[in-house]
Scaffold this motif. Structure first.
Motif, PDB file in Angstrom:
ATOM      1  N   ALA A 344      30.162  49.905  43.611  1.00  0.00           N
ATOM      2  CA  ALA A 344      29.662  49.819  42.227  1.00  0.00           C
ATOM      3  C   ALA A 344      28.920  48.516  41.948  1.00  0.00           C
ATOM      4  O   ALA A 344      27.867  48.514  41.291  1.00  0.00           O
ATOM      5  CB  ALA A 344      30.827  49.970  41.245  1.00  0.00           C
ATOM      6  N   ASP A 345      29.441  47.400  42.465  1.00  0.00           N
ATOM      7  CA  ASP A 345      28.813  46.118  42.140  1.00  0.00           C
ATOM      8  C   ASP A 345      27.432  46.001  42.788  1.00  0.00           C
ATOM      9  O   ASP A 345      26.522  45.386  42.215  1.00  0.00           O
ATOM     10  CB  ASP A 345      29.722  44.958  42.593  1.00  0.00           C
ATOM     11  CG  ASP A 345      29.400  43.672  41.859  1.00  0.00           C
ATOM     12  OD1 ASP A 345      29.293  43.719  40.618  1.00  0.00           O
ATOM     13  OD2 ASP A 345      29.239  42.628  42.514  1.00  0.00           O
ATOM     14  N   LYS A 347      25.516  48.654  43.402  1.00  0.00           N
ATOM     15  CA  LYS A 347      24.675  49.536  42.575  1.00  0.00           C
ATOM     16  C   LYS A 347      24.206  48.820  41.312  1.00  0.00           C
ATOM     17  O   LYS A 347      23.071  48.967  40.882  1.00  0.00           O
ATOM     18  CB  LYS A 347      25.468  50.786  42.177  1.00  0.00           C
ATOM     19  CG  LYS A 347      25.648  51.788  43.292  1.00  0.00           C
ATOM     20  CD  LYS A 347      26.312  53.041  42.713  1.00  0.00           C
ATOM     21  CE  LYS A 347      26.618  54.063  43.794  1.00  0.00           C
ATOM     22  NZ  LYS A 347      27.272  55.253  43.222  1.00  0.00           N
ATOM     23  N   ARG A 348      25.126  48.061  40.728  1.00  0.00           N
ATOM     24  CA  ARG A 348      24.762  47.311  39.520  1.00  0.00           C
ATOM     25  C   ARG A 348      23.647  46.318  39.827  1.00  0.00           C
ATOM     26  O   ARG A 348      22.669  46.205  39.085  1.00  0.00           O
ATOM     27  CB  ARG A 348      25.986  46.572  38.977  1.00  0.00           C
ATOM     28  CG  ARG A 348      25.748  45.869  37.649  1.00  0.00           C
ATOM     29  CD  ARG A 348      26.953  45.038  37.203  1.00  0.00           C
ATOM     30  NE  ARG A 348      27.352  44.067  38.206  1.00  0.00           N
ATOM     31  CZ  ARG A 348      26.719  42.916  38.453  1.00  0.00           C
ATOM     32  NH1 ARG A 348      25.662  42.583  37.746  1.00  0.00           N
ATOM     33  NH2 ARG A 348      27.147  42.108  39.405  1.00  0.00           N
TER      34      ARG A 348
ATOM     35  N   GLU B 514      38.360  52.939  40.453  1.00  0.00           N
ATOM     36  CA  GLU B 514      36.980  52.578  40.774  1.00  0.00           C
ATOM     37  C   GLU B 514      36.188  52.249  39.500  1.00  0.00           C
ATOM     38  O   GLU B 514      35.442  51.270  39.443  1.00  0.00           O
ATOM     39  CB  GLU B 514      36.319  53.734  41.535  1.00  0.00           C
ATOM     40  CG  GLU B 514      35.122  53.269  42.329  1.00  0.00           C
ATOM     41  CD  GLU B 514      34.552  54.383  43.192  1.00  0.00           C
ATOM     42  OE1 GLU B 514      35.061  55.518  43.153  1.00  0.00           O
ATOM     43  OE2 GLU B 514      33.566  54.097  43.899  1.00  0.00           O
ATOM     44  N   LEU B 517      37.258  48.906  37.909  1.00  0.00           N
ATOM     45  CA  LEU B 517      36.744  47.687  38.545  1.00  0.00           C
ATOM     46  C   LEU B 517      35.211  47.637  38.649  1.00  0.00           C
ATOM     47  O   LEU B 517      34.660  46.647  39.126  1.00  0.00           O
ATOM     48  CB  LEU B 517      37.353  47.540  39.946  1.00  0.00           C
ATOM     49  CG  LEU B 517      38.864  47.223  39.962  1.00  0.00           C
ATOM     50  CD1 LEU B 517      39.390  47.255  41.381  1.00  0.00           C
ATOM     51  CD2 LEU B 517      39.135  45.851  39.323  1.00  0.00           C
ATOM     52  N   ALA B 518      34.557  48.690  38.195  1.00  0.00           N
ATOM     53  CA  ALA B 518      33.102  48.783  38.411  1.00  0.00           C
ATOM     54  C   ALA B 518      32.349  47.580  37.834  1.00  0.00           C
ATOM     55  O   ALA B 518      31.393  47.087  38.431  1.00  0.00           O
ATOM     56  CB  ALA B 518      32.561  50.088  37.836  1.00  0.00           C
ATOM     57  N   ASP B 519      32.782  47.107  36.676  1.00  0.00           N
ATOM     58  CA  ASP B 519      32.080  45.990  36.040  1.00  0.00           C
ATOM     59  C   ASP B 519      32.902  44.709  36.065  1.00  0.00           C
ATOM     60  O   ASP B 519      32.784  43.868  35.166  1.00  0.00           O
ATOM     61  CB  ASP B 519      31.719  46.361  34.593  1.00  0.00           C
ATOM     62  CG  ASP B 519      30.525  47.295  34.550  1.00  0.00           C
ATOM     63  OD1 ASP B 519      29.580  47.057  35.321  1.00  0.00           O
ATOM     64  OD2 ASP B 519      30.540  48.240  33.747  1.00  0.00           O
ATOM     65  N   THR B 521      32.525  42.099  37.703  1.00  0.00           N
ATOM     66  CA  THR B 521      31.678  40.904  37.679  1.00  0.00           C
ATOM     67  C   THR B 521      31.334  40.502  36.239  1.00  0.00           C
ATOM     68  O   THR B 521      31.299  39.319  35.897  1.00  0.00           O
ATOM     69  CB  THR B 521      30.397  41.141  38.492  1.00  0.00           C
ATOM     70  OG1 THR B 521      30.766  41.539  39.812  1.00  0.00           O
ATOM     71  CG2 THR B 521      29.549  39.894  38.569  1.00  0.00           C
ATOM     72  N   THR B 591      27.123  52.645  36.368  1.00  0.00           N
ATOM     73  CA  THR B 591      26.675  52.264  37.720  1.00  0.00           C
ATOM     74  C   THR B 591      27.234  53.226  38.763  1.00  0.00           C
ATOM     75  O   THR B 591      26.557  53.563  39.729  1.00  0.00           O
ATOM     76  CB  THR B 591      27.101  50.817  38.069  1.00  0.00           C
ATOM     77  OG1 THR B 591      28.502  50.671  37.841  1.00  0.00           O
ATOM     78  CG2 THR B 591      26.355  49.816  37.213  1.00  0.00           C
ATOM     79  N   LEU B 592      28.488  53.665  38.555  1.00  0.00           N
ATOM     80  CA  LEU B 592      29.090  54.610  39.513  1.00  0.00           C
ATOM     81  C   LEU B 592      28.302  55.907  39.571  1.00  0.00           C
ATOM     82  O   LEU B 592      28.227  56.548  40.618  1.00  0.00           O
ATOM     83  CB  LEU B 592      30.525  54.937  39.094  1.00  0.00           C
ATOM     84  CG  LEU B 592      31.540  53.807  39.150  1.00  0.00           C
ATOM     85  CD1 LEU B 592      32.877  54.280  38.613  1.00  0.00           C
ATOM     86  CD2 LEU B 592      31.683  53.299  40.582  1.00  0.00           C
ATOM     87  N   MET B 594      25.186  56.289  39.294  1.00  0.00           N
ATOM     88  CA  MET B 594      23.864  56.163  39.927  1.00  0.00           C
ATOM     89  C   MET B 594      23.989  56.656  41.359  1.00  0.00           C
ATOM     90  O   MET B 594      24.781  56.136  42.147  1.00  0.00           O
ATOM     91  CB  MET B 594      23.411  54.701  39.894  1.00  0.00           C
ATOM     92  CG  MET B 594      22.040  54.444  40.507  1.00  0.00           C
ATOM     93  SD  MET B 594      20.664  55.017  39.448  1.00  0.00           S
ATOM     94  CE  MET B 594      19.245  54.635  40.503  1.00  0.00           C
ATOM     95  N   PHE B 599      17.780  55.497  44.177  1.00  0.00           N
ATOM     96  CA  PHE B 599      17.242  54.129  44.301  1.00  0.00           C
ATOM     97  C   PHE B 599      15.909  54.087  45.026  1.00  0.00           C
ATOM     98  O   PHE B 599      15.221  53.075  45.011  1.00  0.00           O
ATOM     99  CB  PHE B 599      18.244  53.227  45.039  1.00  0.00           C
ATOM    100  CG  PHE B 599      19.386  52.763  44.180  1.00  0.00           C
ATOM    101  CD1 PHE B 599      19.151  51.910  43.111  1.00  0.00           C
ATOM    102  CD2 PHE B 599      20.687  53.169  44.436  1.00  0.00           C
ATOM    103  CE1 PHE B 599      20.199  51.464  42.311  1.00  0.00           C
ATOM    104  CE2 PHE B 599      21.741  52.731  43.646  1.00  0.00           C
ATOM    105  CZ  PHE B 599      21.499  51.885  42.578  1.00  0.00           C
TER     106      PHE B 599
END
Lengths: 600, 600
Positions: A344-345, A347-348, B514, B517-519, B521, B591-592, B594, B599
């Motif tokens: 995920a990070d 992808k972000r 998942e 914790l995706a965000d 950051t 984001t997950l 995507m 991309f």
């Protein structure tokens, strides 16, 4: 190294689906062209980018210009690219037939330049700086000047430059002191120094033509006494020969990045034999130069976007190929590792890059469309395009430049330790992209231009036109299911823009100009986010409509990605407005109150 | 070049006024020390920084390590600094008398290291990486290992390293494959490769001692089968001699910055003759290593802060000396230009840098204080300090690293075009500081650590303790006129932190790990801003009280600047919380969702 540096499908989307470049061929000026011509422009640029520019990208960085015995030696690609662009007609392509051009729309040349810049930014500077300089001569120069200089420049034989900055003046153009002494023969004797001049001297080109700002002896002080001159490195003689014109290169700068192009310090007239020719009216030089500077500013935004695009594709390639770690819920070390693009990070970080790159690119093409439409329309319509272009120029210059730095930084971060090493191109993109918030007017200067001049000009007319454009985009966005939420968010954002602008203008009305402009850079940031949100909404709306009648998987993926990236922008970037609004409304001149002695 | 790289007055403020280092001397462990010892530590570091480290700062960058015929050659300062720090007792200063140390508090050594890192980050890595490696041996090694290695390391004769990363594993330590085969003689035969190992091989040092993670033959898969070993470059013989230990340097990395220290790839046991000695229990290596990693993470935060500090002073010096432009309301070109430090936008860029540097530094010292207090207290009190330290470690690592990049970038921007050129040190600081969000666990890893482990550990106990600390700071802040508004804002910020944390935890409770914790950051960013706001409030409160009884102009300026910079942080940085909160609450796993193929 990644083979892709820009997305061709996306360029076609912008040109044909978003900004309808073919529509321009209805106007007489562009009537010789067609979608076929345009496709040829794009495919030529892609071919030259892939075959000629991209392969030398890293080498030009590792072998930067050298200064020896007063002479500047650059990578062989510089001369090759000038020759190729001259022979192919690309330097003068936008110009009218009258001057040897091909009347190609600015939108197409923007695509062309963007492809070049993504393939190799430093190399792209040589031909297109020449374009800008030559356009100044065709716009304001005498017939004789045009005949003498422009064909050589369009042919790629002579390099063009902008020579503005001086050691004691920097961004403060009012303090320019380069002197121009009139002579009976009609030319001026030039005396002065210029610094930070891009591509301004190198041995592998026949001649260099400086478009130089100076001050005619006895001219008024300040910006009202600045004139524009053509000052060649070697002056053309009647017999066609070239004679040295007392322009001395005093040195080159050793730069963090953008190393393929030489940036020099120049001395004019040290031996009292430097001649310059006036371009346009005496003392009107700055307004002439602004034509080139405005073009150059959008070009800088494009340069930053292009570098960020190349960095995006390099990081994308790495993240697809690098296996590391497992899904959060599958920690069993016996299962194989997954490519990091599935985290995920990562992808972000990729979505962030993509949102910046494609949002900025869309804005650049929006500006190009205004350039084209302003050139073929009249009266109120023309004024509308010109005002929107004027308003958006500082945004198109600075948003991609500032956000491009962060975008490339996230690209580098995707590679972890490898991003920090020169086996991969990210570290070079990171160095290269840092120039753009500095040259052609720093971000601070752009903020003052936006808030102090553009927003308030003509009683806020450009600002109101911009709000109209936002509202149109919102109205169409609200008609599609995919974009309705984003459209609603942009409507909220308009309120933030209006409130903040009014709050600042009320300070100006009280006469507190310094306070009014103190946070102009933050206002520019706020304005930039809204502008890019607008472009994303336009793109996603167009993609949503196209998705309904899509016929193949590639297009379905392309349009779906557009819509998803738009949502990313509205969810991760647009909310930043709230913090900036609070700061702008509450700062109360806090920075002004900081005393210099407190910084110790 | 600026003569100042760090502010001594500010270090004294942090040590004596904020975190009361002298209080520590009441505990038996530190009782031999006094403010005089502490002052000596600081003045020695400043002297060594000025005389030895800072003068070589630029040269170490321009003459990076070389790899020739399998050997690594570095700048002579590397050996000098190891010798000087060894002879002065600085490498082992924190260690107990038992191991030859001086029982100096961590807070003081943090100041010492910070001064070194600000003077020359690359050079500072050699001795203090050795400190961390030696501490691992004293903490977990056998008496024999301690006697064999630690005195040589503390004496600066042998370099210490951390050897974790492997080509196929990267951040995924679970995938470490370096093999350790037990032998009858008690040592292990080591076989494997390590990459990105700092200061891990160079000719001008007698020996290098790797603290290496590997896997004993037959050990469980995953992190539960990782053990810690001492693996020297040359193994000490009974007779005191050194024998080559089959550790081969395969190459060095060419890096964007941080060029004074060699980062290598190493092969262990290519000739089946590499011996390692187990440190601590088999299969418990990762938890041992985390002692060093946690120290190293705070040290990375300090490194980033130190570079940003040096960049701040370099940009400050330039802005004071560079005349350009005039006050907004005084455009008369006959008036002299003013130094650019008087322009609001420059003041903003300086204030930003200062807010980042002094806010981060305060957090680093806060963590050091917890280290010291945890080492001398027992029971619940000790647990409290340990929990707070655990919680804040990812923040102290990542906030300075991420914001340090932006801070140095603003420093560079203050110099305009000169910031981009190597006549000034800003471009080097810009390259150097970029490493810190990568090494010792990327920012992404820190975010997962904070949200996925630290916030939730022991039912959120550390998190609740942190909220208590914030509330204490708010209560004292509210008692001073100068800080009341900031204290109220921090109270609002606590609500944002609590709401956001609860919103995320509710996702975890649903088992959607998942998505939870995706965000992470972004959550780390939000947490970081609040943490630094807390430190700024503490500093401003202390300054407000001190201001009441101030006796000289210097102190008055110092405390006034503290209060003003705190206000800057609360006005320009704290409002960013609102946008991040909105994103965290609304992102809904965007984001997950995507898809990797989008991309392209």
């Amino acid at each position: 190294m990644a083979e892709q540096f820009i997305n061709l499908r996306n360029l076609e989307f912008l040109l044909y689906e978003m900004f309808d470049a073919t529509q321009l061929t209805k106007y007489p000026y562009f009537s010789d062209h067609s979608k076929e011509t345009f496709d040829l422009v794009i495919s030529t640029a892609m071919q030259m980018g892939k075959d000629m520019l991209f392969p030398a990208f890293s080498e030009m960085d590792k072998k930067p210009p050298e200064f020896k015995d007063g002479k500047v030696y650059v990578h062989p690609l510089a001369a090759q690219i000038m020759k190729a662009c001259g022979e192919g007609g690309w330097i003068g392509a936008e110009s009218s037939y009258e001057y040897g051009g091909q009347q190609i729309p600015n939108m197409l040349m923007t695509a062309f330049r963007g492809i070049f810049a993504a393939a190799n930014y430093s190399a792209s500077v040589y031909p297109f700086l020449t374009t800008g300089a030559a356009h100044l001569i065709t716009s304001f120069g005498s017939k004789e000047l045009i005949q003498t200089y422009v064909p050589k420049m369009f042919a790629g034989l002579w390099q063009g430059t902008m020579a503005l900055t001086e050691p004691q003046a920097g961004s403060s153009l009012t303090d320019i002191t380069t002197l121009a002494i009139p002579t009976k023969e009609g030319f001026y004797k030039i005396k002065g120094q210029k610094i930070f001049i891009s591509s301004s001297d190198y041995e592998s080109i026949e001649n260099v033509v400086h478009l130089l700002l100076g001050r005619i002896e006895g001219a008024p002080l300040g910006v009202k006494g600045i004139s524009l001159f053509v000052v060649p490195k070697k002056r053309p003689e009647k017999n066609g020969g070239l004679v040295t014109n007392d322009v001395t290169c005093m040195g080159i700068y050793h730069k963090l990045g953008y190393r393929g192009a030489p940036i020099t310090q120049l001395a004019f007239g040290d031996n009292d034999d430097c001649r310059g020719w006036l371009v346009g009216e005496p003392n009107k030089g700055l307004s002439c130069m602004f034509q080139m500077m405005n073009e150059a500013r959008i070009d800088v935004g494009m340069g930053a976007t292009a570098i960020a695009s190349a960095a995006y594709y390099a990081s994308l390639e790495y993240t697809k190929q690098r296996p590391q770690g497992r899904p959060i819920m599958a920690k069993d070390p016996l299962t194989p590792q997954i490519p990091i693009i599935e985290h995920a990070d990562i992808k972000r970080m990729l979505l962030f890059q993509r949102a910046i790159v494609e949002g900025s690119l869309s804005l650049i093409f929006q500006c190009s469309q205004y350039v084209d439409l302003a050139s073929v329309t009249q009266g109120e319509e023309k004024e509308r395009y010109e005002l929107l272009l004027d308003l958006l120029t500082p945004v198109a210059k600075s948003y991609p430049s500032e956000m491009g730095i962060l975008s490339v930084s996230q690209g580098l971060q995707c590679l972890g330790g490898y991003g920090y090493c020169d086996e991969f191109p990210l570290e070079q993109y990171y160095r290269d992209v840092r120039i753009h918030s500095i040259h052609e007017g720093t971000t601070g200067i752009q903020g003052m231009d936006l808030l102090g001049r553009k927003v308030v000009m003509k009683n806020g007319k450009a600002f109101l036109l911009f709000i109209e454009e936002l509202k149109k985009a919102i109205a169409s966005g609200q008609e599609t299911d995919e974009c309705k939420n984003c459209a609603d968010s942009l409507a909220e954002a308009i309120k933030i823009l209006q409130n903040t602008t009014e709050s600042l203008i009320s300070i100006a009305r009280r006469g507190e100009t310094e306070f009014f402009l103190a946070d102009a850079t933050l206002y520019l940031e706020l304005f930039g986010i809204i502008t890019i949100a607008w472009q994303w909404l336009l793109q996603a709306t167009r993609a949503s409509i196209a998705l309904r009648s899509v016929t193949n998987k590639e297009d379905e993926n392309f349009y779906s990605a557009k819509i998803h990236t738009c949502r990313y922008f509205f969810t991760y970037e647009l909310p930043k407005l709230k913090g900036i609004e609070e700061t702008l409304v509450k700062a109360e001149g806090l920075t002004l109150k900081m005393r210099p002695e407190w910084f110790e």
